[in-house]
Enzyme design. Structure first.
Site, PDB file in Angstrom:
ATOM      1  N   LYS A 107       0.816  -1.217   0.000  1.00  0.00           N
ATOM      2  CA  LYS A 107       0.000   0.000   0.000  1.00  0.00           C
ATOM      3  C   LYS A 107       0.847   1.264   0.000  1.00  0.00           C
ATOM      4  CE  LYS A 107      -4.153  -2.127   1.802  1.00  0.00           C
ATOM      5  NZ  LYS A 107      -3.836  -3.436   2.388  1.00  0.00           N
TER       6      LYS A 107
HETATM    7  C1  LIG Z   1      -4.587  -4.495   2.032  1.00  0.00           C
HETATM    8  C2  LIG Z   1      -3.900  -5.783   1.992  1.00  0.00           C
HETATM    9  C3  LIG Z   1      -4.367  -6.826   1.193  1.00  0.00           C
HETATM   10  C4  LIG Z   1      -5.638  -6.720   0.397  1.00  0.00           C
HETATM   11  O1  LIG Z   1      -5.542  -5.820  -0.690  1.00  0.00           O
HETATM   12  P1  LIG Z   1      -6.846  -5.330  -1.445  1.00  0.00           P
HETATM   13  O2  LIG Z   1      -6.380  -4.369  -2.459  1.00  0.00           O
HETATM   14  O3  LIG Z   1      -7.729  -4.685  -0.413  1.00  0.00           O
HETATM   15  O4  LIG Z   1      -7.506  -6.525  -2.021  1.00  0.00           O
HETATM   16  C5  LIG Z   1      -3.620  -8.000   1.138  1.00  0.00           C
HETATM   17  N1  LIG Z   1      -2.499  -8.153   1.877  1.00  0.00           N
HETATM   18  C6  LIG Z   1      -2.033  -7.175   2.659  1.00  0.00           C
HETATM   19  C7  LIG Z   1      -0.807  -7.424   3.461  1.00  0.00           C
HETATM   20  C8  LIG Z   1      -2.708  -5.956   2.747  1.00  0.00           C
HETATM   21  O5  LIG Z   1      -2.250  -5.000   3.540  1.00  0.00           O
END
Ligand SMILES: *Cc1c(COP(=O)(O)O)cnc(C)c1O
Length: 440
Positions: A107
């Site tokens: 993210k």
């Molecule tokens: C947010 C997150 C996900 C999920 O991602 P999405 O885009 O919401 O499907 C998977 N793994 C980790 C470690 C995350 O932080």
């Protein structure tokens, strides 16, 4: 580029407005009106390009009409201060490591890009003539979004960030990454689930009382500025694969919660990236898999698992997937398959892969790894997205392996700082009261 709402009941808007609105007024998600197919020459030369060079081409395709090239490439460069390496785990299966950013989760890419783009729009008002008032970013987090967004926006002028997270349902390290920052970052500890946090954020956008006093936007993957840049690393994965001489059709397996990551991959494929198909890997929160099986989408309350960032019962980007495929479950099935794993299966995968290969998966990456183990056909090259560093889930992973997991220095710095959070209840009114009190 104009952006329409998946709800089809809201006017089309500019990029600047889509970024500031977050969610469209009809509660739909914004979609770019066009997805540009990149030329063959880009794909044939991609093996000799840098990550930031690749991402600049992709960014131009979406944002090039709205932000001058130099500024846009500056935003891209600044965002991508780290690589996303492709690491072999076993024959035919590779880990796309997305955790080399400041908060050690994928993210960081979307969070950092959005902070820089929003701040650019606040400085230039995006041609809307709406001036440069302060913007309040609301973000609901199941763990990693909060830290990536908060760290991405820390100290950015003109922006306040409010992180809502479910009390007791994120790991200590995750919590420390967004509750210790102070300055323009506030952490609200909600006595409820992630779905409650997400519902509160969505309600806030519909609340005229709040909107009349705050310019609100969202930094969840509903926001196009967070969501679209996630396409960058699918292209980078392909560039790595080319350099490593991998042949065979590529299958991406994506650990999915709100499905922003996977949907960004679908956009990359529409731009011509050679991908055979996608696997949506889930924990037991498997509404999407159920949809693939039955054709019926039945959102439900999320269940707690050890892959907590995927504990989502009503994935927000489902609306985008439906829109991309004109609502046809048959068409969706041709490109995406699903799978679901229990906590025990996740634990087994983390343990056995570590014992067998020395590679340490985090619980989310483990689901995606299993998706490839179970779904890859002979001759295909499987790439799973390793969405967070295993040390972010130190307690869980340590327990599985029966040994202490060492924490990278970048993470340790957060752990020593005191937690600064405000507790609120799980009702929308609890949040609204808090927000109105901020004005006093
Ligand atoms: C947010 C997150 C996900 C999920 O991602 P999405 O885009 O919401 O499907 C998977 N793994 C980790 C470690 C995350 O932080």
């Amino acid at each position: 580029m104009r952006y329409y709402s998946t709800g089809k009941m809201a006017p089309e808007v500019s990029l600047s407005q889509a970024v500031k609105n977050g969610l469209a007024p009809d509660r739909g998600l914004y979609m770019p009106e066009r997805i540009v197919r990149l030329p063959e020459s880009f794909y044939s030369g991609i093996g000799s390009m840098t990550f930031s060079g690749i991402a600049s081409v992709v960014a131009d395709a979406f944002f090039g009409d709205d932000i001058p090239e130099d500024d846009l490439h500056g935003i891209v460069d600044d965002t991508l201060s780290f690589d996303t390496p492709l690491v072999k785990v076993e024959d035919g299966i590779y880990s796309l490591e997305l955790f080399h950013g400041p908060t050690l989760a994928f993210k960081d890419v979307g969070g950092r890009f959005m902070a820089r783009m929003l701040s650019w729009f606040i400085g230039h008002d995006g041609g809307t003539g709406q001036g440069t008032g302060k913007v309040t970013v609301l973000v609901a987090t199941s763990g990693d979004t909060g830290s990536a967004v908060a760290n991405g926006f820390l100290g950015v002028d003109g922006i306040d960030v409010i992180v809502l997270y479910p009390s007791g349902k994120v790991s200590d390290i995750q919590e420390k990454q967004f509750t210790t920052l102070g300055r323009n970052i506030t952490a609200l500890e909600v006595d409820g689930s992630f779905d409650d946090c997400q519902r509160i954020v969505k309600s806030a956008f519909m609340d005229e009382d709040l909107r009349s006093v705050f310019t609100l936007t969202s930094a969840n993957s509903i926001n196009v500025a967070r969501f679209l840049p996630q396409a960058f690393y699918y292209f980078n994965a392909y560039a790595h694969a080319v350099r490593m001489g991998l042949d065979g059709e590529i299958v991406f397996s994506v650990p999915s919660g709100n499905f922003g990551n996977l949907t960004a991959g679908l956009f990359a494929a529409r731009m011509g990236l050679p991908v055979s198909r996608f696997i949506a890997a889930n924990n037991v929160n498997d509404v999407f898999l159920e949809y693939l099986r039955t054709g019926i989408y039945r959102p439900r309350a999320s269940v707690r698992t050890i892959a907590n960032a995927m504990d989502v019962g009503d994935p927000s980007n489902f609306a985008r997937i439906l829109d991309l495929y004109g609502g046809s479950v048959e068409a969706i099935r041709r490109d995406i398959s699903g799978c679901r794993y229990t906590d025990d299966e996740i634990r087994d995968a983390v343990r056995s892969v570590h014992d067998r290969t020395g590679y340490l998966l985090d619980p989310h990456g483990a689901c995606a790894f299993l998706g490839l183990k179970d779904g890859l056909k002979p001759g295909q090259t499987g790439i799973f997205l390793e969405t967070a560093h295993p040390a972010k889930f130190k307690d869980t992973v340590g327990e599985i392996l029966g040994e202490e997991i060492s924490i990278p220095d970048r993470l340790r710095a957060f752990l020593d700082a005191p937690k600064l959070s405000v507790k609120i209840g799980s009702e929308y009114l609890d949040f609204k009261d808090y927000m109105l009190a901020r004005l006093q």
